[in-house]
Design a protein around this motif. Structure first.
Motif, PDB file in Angstrom:
ATOM      1  N   MET A  34       0.822  -1.205   0.000  1.00 13.92           N
ATOM      2  CA  MET A  34       0.000   0.000   0.000  1.00 13.92           C
ATOM      3  C   MET A  34       0.859   1.259   0.000  1.00 13.92           C
ATOM      4  N   ASN A  35       0.321   2.304  -0.575  1.00 12.59           N
ATOM      5  CA  ASN A  35       0.937   3.626  -0.570  1.00 12.59           C
ATOM      6  C   ASN A  35      -0.025   4.667  -0.014  1.00 12.59           C
ATOM      7  N   TRP A  36       0.536   5.723   0.541  1.00  9.58           N
ATOM      8  CA  TRP A  36      -0.184   6.971   0.788  1.00  9.58           C
ATOM      9  C   TRP A  36       0.407   8.042  -0.128  1.00  9.58           C
ATOM     10  N   TYR A  37      -0.478   8.840  -0.698  1.00 15.73           N
ATOM     11  CA  TYR A  37      -0.095   9.983  -1.516  1.00 15.73           C
ATOM     12  C   TYR A  37      -0.805  11.217  -0.962  1.00 15.73           C
ATOM     13  N   ARG A  38      -0.380  12.382  -1.425  1.00 17.15           N
ATOM     14  CA  ARG A  38      -1.092  13.611  -1.086  1.00 17.15           C
ATOM     15  C   ARG A  38      -1.030  14.578  -2.262  1.00 17.15           C
ATOM     16  N   GLN A  39      -2.010  15.467  -2.300  1.00 17.75           N
ATOM     17  CA  GLN A  39      -2.046  16.485  -3.343  1.00 17.75           C
ATOM     18  C   GLN A  39      -2.455  17.811  -2.728  1.00 17.75           C
ATOM     19  N   ALA A  40      -1.538  18.744  -2.765  1.00 21.55           N
ATOM     20  CA  ALA A  40      -1.802  20.096  -2.268  1.00 21.55           C
ATOM     21  C   ALA A  40      -2.417  20.929  -3.389  1.00 21.55           C
ATOM     22  N   PRO A  41      -3.122  21.986  -3.025  1.00 20.97           N
ATOM     23  CA  PRO A  41      -3.758  22.837  -4.039  1.00 20.97           C
ATOM     24  C   PRO A  41      -2.750  23.354  -5.064  1.00 20.97           C
ATOM     25  N   GLY A  42      -3.049  23.181  -6.341  1.00 17.81           N
ATOM     26  CA  GLY A  42      -2.176  23.673  -7.395  1.00 17.81           C
ATOM     27  C   GLY A  42      -0.922  22.867  -7.631  1.00 17.81           C
ATOM     28  N   LYS A  43      -0.795  21.738  -6.952  1.00 19.69           N
ATOM     29  CA  LYS A  43       0.407  20.922  -7.103  1.00 19.69           C
ATOM     30  C   LYS A  43       0.044  19.516  -7.576  1.00 19.69           C
ATOM     31  N   GLN A  44       1.057  18.823  -8.080  1.00 21.98           N
ATOM     32  CA  GLN A  44       0.848  17.439  -8.493  1.00 21.98           C
ATOM     33  C   GLN A  44       0.766  16.529  -7.278  1.00 21.98           C
ATOM     34  N   ARG A  45       0.104  15.407  -7.479  1.00 26.95           N
ATOM     35  CA  ARG A  45       0.032  14.414  -6.414  1.00 26.95           C
ATOM     36  C   ARG A  45       1.431  13.880  -6.142  1.00 26.95           C
ATOM     37  N   GLU A  46       1.793  13.739  -4.879  1.00 25.65           N
ATOM     38  CA  GLU A  46       3.113  13.246  -4.519  1.00 25.65           C
ATOM     39  C   GLU A  46       3.012  12.060  -3.579  1.00 25.65           C
ATOM     40  N   TRP A  47       3.939  11.168  -3.728  1.00 23.91           N
ATOM     41  CA  TRP A  47       4.006   9.979  -2.883  1.00 23.91           C
ATOM     42  C   TRP A  47       4.490  10.364  -1.485  1.00 23.91           C
ATOM     43  N   VAL A  48       3.904   9.712  -0.476  1.00 30.01           N
ATOM     44  CA  VAL A  48       4.231  10.033   0.915  1.00 30.01           C
ATOM     45  C   VAL A  48       4.874   8.848   1.636  1.00 30.01           C
ATOM     46  N   ALA A  49       4.229   7.671   1.527  1.00 33.80           N
ATOM     47  CA  ALA A  49       4.719   6.537   2.310  1.00 33.80           C
ATOM     48  C   ALA A  49       4.276   5.236   1.654  1.00 33.80           C
ATOM     49  N   TYR A  50       5.040   4.190   1.961  1.00 37.74           N
ATOM     50  CA  TYR A  50       4.806   2.853   1.404  1.00 37.74           C
ATOM     51  C   TYR A  50       4.944   1.813   2.506  1.00 37.74           C
ATOM     52  N   ILE A  51       4.086   0.774   2.436  1.00 38.35           N
ATOM     53  CA  ILE A  51       4.252  -0.364   3.331  1.00 38.35           C
ATOM     54  C   ILE A  51       4.095  -1.637   2.522  1.00 38.35           C
ATOM     55  N   SER A  52       5.014  -2.555   2.716  1.00 36.76           N
ATOM     56  CA  SER A  52       4.987  -3.810   1.972  1.00 36.76           C
ATOM     57  C   SER A  52       4.039  -4.807   2.631  1.00 36.76           C
ATOM     58  N   VAL A  53       3.885  -5.943   1.984  1.00 38.92           N
ATOM     59  CA  VAL A  53       3.066  -7.023   2.541  1.00 38.92           C
ATOM     60  C   VAL A  53       3.635  -7.461   3.888  1.00 38.92           C
ATOM     61  N   GLY A  54       4.943  -7.491   3.997  1.00 40.51           N
ATOM     62  CA  GLY A  54       5.582  -7.932   5.225  1.00 40.51           C
ATOM     63  C   GLY A  54       5.767  -6.858   6.275  1.00 40.51           C
ATOM     64  N   GLY A  55       5.363  -5.629   5.953  1.00 43.21           N
ATOM     65  CA  GLY A  55       5.442  -4.554   6.939  1.00 43.21           C
ATOM     66  C   GLY A  55       6.649  -3.639   6.790  1.00 43.21           C
TER      67      GLY A  55
END
Length: 113
Positions: A34-55
């Motif tokens: 899984m990933n978390w992303y974020r998108q601020a106003p007027g900006k492109q979506r950016e990757w924030v964090a990742y977690i694998s199947v194993g943690g």
């Protein structure tokens, strides 16, 4: 049908904390990274964090040391604990499944100075 539902956003003062959640359905959650992303106003979506199947986890430099991603396979949920929040963390936050091009509606995080 893959569905992702984010929650937990809100308005917080700088230095505060929030815990985001993302509940997944339609896939076997426990075998998906899984990933978390974020998108601020007027900006492109950016990757924030990742977690694998194993943690195993990985973070964008901008949030390293302040954010923690975790997963609860029993509840098909991924969390993002956000501490020491800054105004520049203000964005709509989205979770995503690494192998699927599916997105939830996002949850708004606003950090006031």
């Amino acid at each position: 049908q893959v569905q992702l539902v984010e929650s937990g956003g809100g308005l917080v003062q700088a230095g505060g904390s929030l815990r985001l959640s993302c509940t997944v359905s339609g896939v076997t959650f426990s075998i998906n990274a899984m990933n978390w992303y974020r998108q601020a106003p007027g900006k492109q979506r950016e990757w924030v964090a990742y977690i694998s199947v194993g943690g195993s986890t990985n973070y964008a430099d901008s949030v390293k040391g302040r954010f923690t991603i975790s997963r609860d396979n029993a509840k098909s949920t991924v969390h993002l604990q956000m501490n020491s929040l800054k105004p520049e963390d203000t964005a709509v936050y989205y979770c995503s499944i690494v192998l699927y091009n599916s997105w939830g509606q996002g949850t708004q995080v606003t950090v006031s100075s």
